[in-house]
Motif scaffolding. Structure first.
Motif, PDB file in Angstrom:
ATOM      1  N   ALA A  65      46.383 -18.499 -22.506  1.00  0.00           N
ATOM      2  CA  ALA A  65      46.208 -17.043 -22.473  1.00  0.00           C
ATOM      3  C   ALA A  65      44.974 -16.630 -23.267  1.00  0.00           C
ATOM      4  O   ALA A  65      44.264 -15.685 -22.888  1.00  0.00           O
ATOM      5  CB  ALA A  65      47.453 -16.354 -23.026  1.00  0.00           C
ATOM      6  N   ALA A  66      44.709 -17.334 -24.364  1.00  0.00           N
ATOM      7  CA  ALA A  66      43.511 -17.037 -25.151  1.00  0.00           C
ATOM      8  C   ALA A  66      42.253 -17.288 -24.327  1.00  0.00           C
ATOM      9  O   ALA A  66      41.274 -16.534 -24.412  1.00  0.00           O
ATOM     10  CB  ALA A  66      43.495 -17.888 -26.411  1.00  0.00           C
ATOM     11  N   ALA A  67      42.288 -18.327 -23.508  1.00  0.00           N
ATOM     12  CA  ALA A  67      41.135 -18.617 -22.652  1.00  0.00           C
ATOM     13  C   ALA A  67      40.930 -17.519 -21.611  1.00  0.00           C
ATOM     14  O   ALA A  67      39.791 -17.200 -21.243  1.00  0.00           O
ATOM     15  CB  ALA A  67      41.327 -19.965 -21.967  1.00  0.00           C
ATOM     16  N   MET A  68      42.025 -16.905 -21.134  1.00  0.00           N
ATOM     17  CA  MET A  68      41.907 -15.787 -20.194  1.00  0.00           C
ATOM     18  C   MET A  68      41.192 -14.617 -20.849  1.00  0.00           C
ATOM     19  O   MET A  68      40.326 -13.974 -20.241  1.00  0.00           O
ATOM     20  CB  MET A  68      43.293 -15.346 -19.722  1.00  0.00           C
ATOM     21  N   VAL A  69      41.573 -14.308 -22.096  1.00  0.00           N
ATOM     22  CA  VAL A  69      40.920 -13.216 -22.818  1.00  0.00           C
ATOM     23  C   VAL A  69      39.440 -13.517 -23.011  1.00  0.00           C
ATOM     24  O   VAL A  69      38.574 -12.653 -22.813  1.00  0.00           O
ATOM     25  CB  VAL A  69      41.612 -12.980 -24.180  1.00  0.00           C
ATOM     26  N   GLU A  70      39.145 -14.760 -23.380  1.00  0.00           N
ATOM     27  CA  GLU A  70      37.750 -15.160 -23.600  1.00  0.00           C
ATOM     28  C   GLU A  70      36.920 -14.975 -22.330  1.00  0.00           C
ATOM     29  O   GLU A  70      35.798 -14.454 -22.372  1.00  0.00           O
ATOM     30  CB  GLU A  70      37.705 -16.614 -24.057  1.00  0.00           C
ATOM     31  N   ARG A  71      37.477 -15.399 -21.185  1.00  0.00           N
ATOM     32  CA  ARG A  71      36.740 -15.260 -19.922  1.00  0.00           C
ATOM     33  C   ARG A  71      36.534 -13.795 -19.559  1.00  0.00           C
ATOM     34  O   ARG A  71      35.463 -13.402 -19.075  1.00  0.00           O
ATOM     35  CB  ARG A  71      37.489 -15.984 -18.797  1.00  0.00           C
ATOM     36  N   ALA A  72      37.547 -12.976 -19.796  1.00  0.00           N
ATOM     37  CA  ALA A  72      37.429 -11.553 -19.483  1.00  0.00           C
ATOM     38  C   ALA A  72      36.377 -10.893 -20.359  1.00  0.00           C
ATOM     39  O   ALA A  72      35.629 -10.013 -19.903  1.00  0.00           O
ATOM     40  CB  ALA A  72      38.784 -10.864 -19.658  1.00  0.00           C
ATOM     41  N   ALA A  73      36.302 -11.289 -21.610  1.00  0.00           N
ATOM     42  CA  ALA A  73      35.278 -10.747 -22.506  1.00  0.00           C
ATOM     43  C   ALA A  73      33.886 -11.158 -22.029  1.00  0.00           C
ATOM     44  O   ALA A  73      32.950 -10.343 -21.999  1.00  0.00           O
ATOM     45  CB  ALA A  73      35.521 -11.227 -23.934  1.00  0.00           C
ATOM     46  N   GLU A  74      33.757 -12.419 -21.639  1.00  0.00           N
ATOM     47  CA  GLU A  74      32.457 -12.904 -21.142  1.00  0.00           C
ATOM     48  C   GLU A  74      32.053 -12.166 -19.876  1.00  0.00           C
ATOM     49  O   GLU A  74      30.883 -11.782 -19.721  1.00  0.00           O
ATOM     50  CB  GLU A  74      32.543 -14.409 -20.882  1.00  0.00           C
ATOM     51  N   ASP A  75      33.004 -11.954 -18.969  1.00  0.00           N
ATOM     52  CA  ASP A  75      32.703 -11.255 -17.714  1.00  0.00           C
ATOM     53  C   ASP A  75      32.200  -9.834 -17.968  1.00  0.00           C
ATOM     54  O   ASP A  75      31.404  -9.301 -17.184  1.00  0.00           O
ATOM     55  CB  ASP A  75      33.951 -11.200 -16.832  1.00  0.00           C
ATOM     56  N   ALA A  76      32.680  -9.204 -19.046  1.00  0.00           N
ATOM     57  CA  ALA A  76      32.280  -7.830 -19.357  1.00  0.00           C
ATOM     58  C   ALA A  76      31.023  -7.757 -20.201  1.00  0.00           C
ATOM     59  O   ALA A  76      30.539  -6.662 -20.496  1.00  0.00           O
ATOM     60  CB  ALA A  76      33.424  -7.110 -20.075  1.00  0.00           C
ATOM     61  N   GLY A  77      30.487  -8.907 -20.615  1.00  0.00           N
ATOM     62  CA  GLY A  77      29.280  -8.910 -21.432  1.00  0.00           C
ATOM     63  C   GLY A  77      29.534  -8.603 -22.891  1.00  0.00           C
ATOM     64  O   GLY A  77      28.650  -8.080 -23.585  1.00  0.00           O
ATOM     65  N   ILE A  78      30.721  -8.947 -23.382  1.00  0.00           N
ATOM     66  CA  ILE A  78      31.104  -8.684 -24.769  1.00  0.00           C
ATOM     67  C   ILE A  78      30.812  -9.907 -25.631  1.00  0.00           C
ATOM     68  O   ILE A  78      31.040 -11.039 -25.212  1.00  0.00           O
ATOM     69  CB  ILE A  78      32.603  -8.339 -24.845  1.00  0.00           C
ATOM     70  N   GLU A  79      30.331  -9.666 -26.858  1.00  0.00           N
ATOM     71  CA  GLU A  79      30.223 -10.730 -27.845  1.00  0.00           C
ATOM     72  C   GLU A  79      31.614 -10.946 -28.436  1.00  0.00           C
ATOM     73  O   GLU A  79      32.160 -10.068 -29.093  1.00  0.00           O
ATOM     74  CB  GLU A  79      29.234 -10.343 -28.943  1.00  0.00           C
TER      75      GLU A  79
END
Length: 321
Positions: A65-79
């Motif tokens: 689940a943590a990896a899902m959050v990480e991918r979603a942050a990357e997709d949105a251009g978030i640091e």
């Protein structure tokens, strides 16, 4: 565009949608939808897609689940700068919905958020990020002691702190820090909880919340009037009706995102409220808590096409007694 530090909830949302009315004690056919949510994270993704430089600090476990959050942050251009507990599960929210969208039951597994002590938010790395930020945005998923420490750090630096209430049960965590908030975004139930007083009309919220010690805030009521106040001014706008609603999840987070986007650009209160309403409407038109296609151009087009929200006549600023 602004540098924004966002601290708070970023977790997995599981939604079970039933194909027929719920039958207790029986196997009910339906389907699961899995995504990523959290008040702070929803706002962070919106603000990043509107062109701001957003850094996210959110607790999570060492799981898939943590990896899902990480991918979603990357997709949105978030640091992405997580606070990781490798031996714990990432928070999640699981809901079962009737075919008409009404909630049957839900399970909120948010225990990890309660494990974040204030000292984890006062590391040298985070202090450097506070120094670099132009706005701090946090939600009430973290413990009161951690939120108070953040508010103290922001006040010491003269850094504006915007806050998201999350729920009536959690908004009270902001109570010791109300005087240090530039803006608290909440719904009417959360506003009543924090002030201890219900409002007879939306136009009463600025005075009621001002007496509670709040200098600025947003109060929404679903598709009803939205009250906002800041810097001694107040406004109440009635959103125009929306022809199609796909999912209201995340609409409140979109409201504060649009408002802050306008505020960071130096807009006036009513214009910022209108901007927030436009983004909330865009979000409600799609499934899920955010729009993956959000951009400054899309928001500008929605603003241009949206009927002008109607002001409520008796929404002049009122000084707290």
């Amino acid at each position: 565009m602004a540098r924004i530090l966002v601290i708070g909830g970023a977790h997995v949302d599981r939604t079970g949608r039933l194909e027929a009315p719920h039958r207790p004690g029986a196997s009910n056919p339906g389907r699961w939808e899995i995504g990523v949510g959290g008040g702070a994270f929803n706002a962070a993704r919106n603000l990043a897609r509107l062109g701001h430089h957003v850094t996210l600090v959110a607790p999570r476990g060492g799981d898939a689940a943590a990896a899902m959050v990480e991918r979603a942050a990357e997709d949105a251009g978030i640091e992405d700068c997580p606070i990781t507990f490798l031996d714990r599960a990432t928070p999640s929210y699981s809901a079962i919905l009737e075919p008409d969208g009404n909630l049957v039951t839900a399970l909120a597994d948010m225990a990890l958020y309660e494990m974040v002590p204030a000292r984890r938010l006062l590391t040298a790395r985070l202090r450097r990020r506070l120094e670099a930020a132009e706005l701090l945005l946090a939600d009430a998923n973290l413990p009161e002691s951690a939120l108070s420490a953040l508010a103290d750090q922001a006040a010491m630096r003269g850094l504006p702190l915007a806050a998201i209430a999350v729920s009536p049960a959690k908004v009270v965590r902001w109570k010791p820090s109300l005087a240090k908030l530039a803006c608290l975004a909440m719904n009417a139930a959360e506003a009543t909880t924090i002030s201890g007083v219900p409002a007879a009309t939306p136009a009463d919220w600025p005075a009621i919340l001002g007496r509670a010690g709040l200098a600025g805030g947003l109060v929404s009521a679903g598709g009803g009037p939205v009250a906002g106040f800041a810097g001694g001014t107040a406004a109440v706008l009635v959103p125009p009706p929306l022809e199609r609603i796909a999912d209201v999840t995340g609409a409140g987070d979109a409201l504060v995102s649009g408002y802050l986007d306008g505020w960071l650009g130096g807009g006036e209160l009513a214009a910022n409220l209108t901007r927030g309403i436009a983004l909330a409407r865009l979000t409600a038109e799609v499934d899920g808590p955010v729009r993956s296609d959000l951009s400054p151009d899309l928001l500008a087009s929605a603003l241009a096409a949206m009927p002008k929200p109607a002001p409520i006549a008796n929404s002049e600023p009122r000084r707290p007694a």
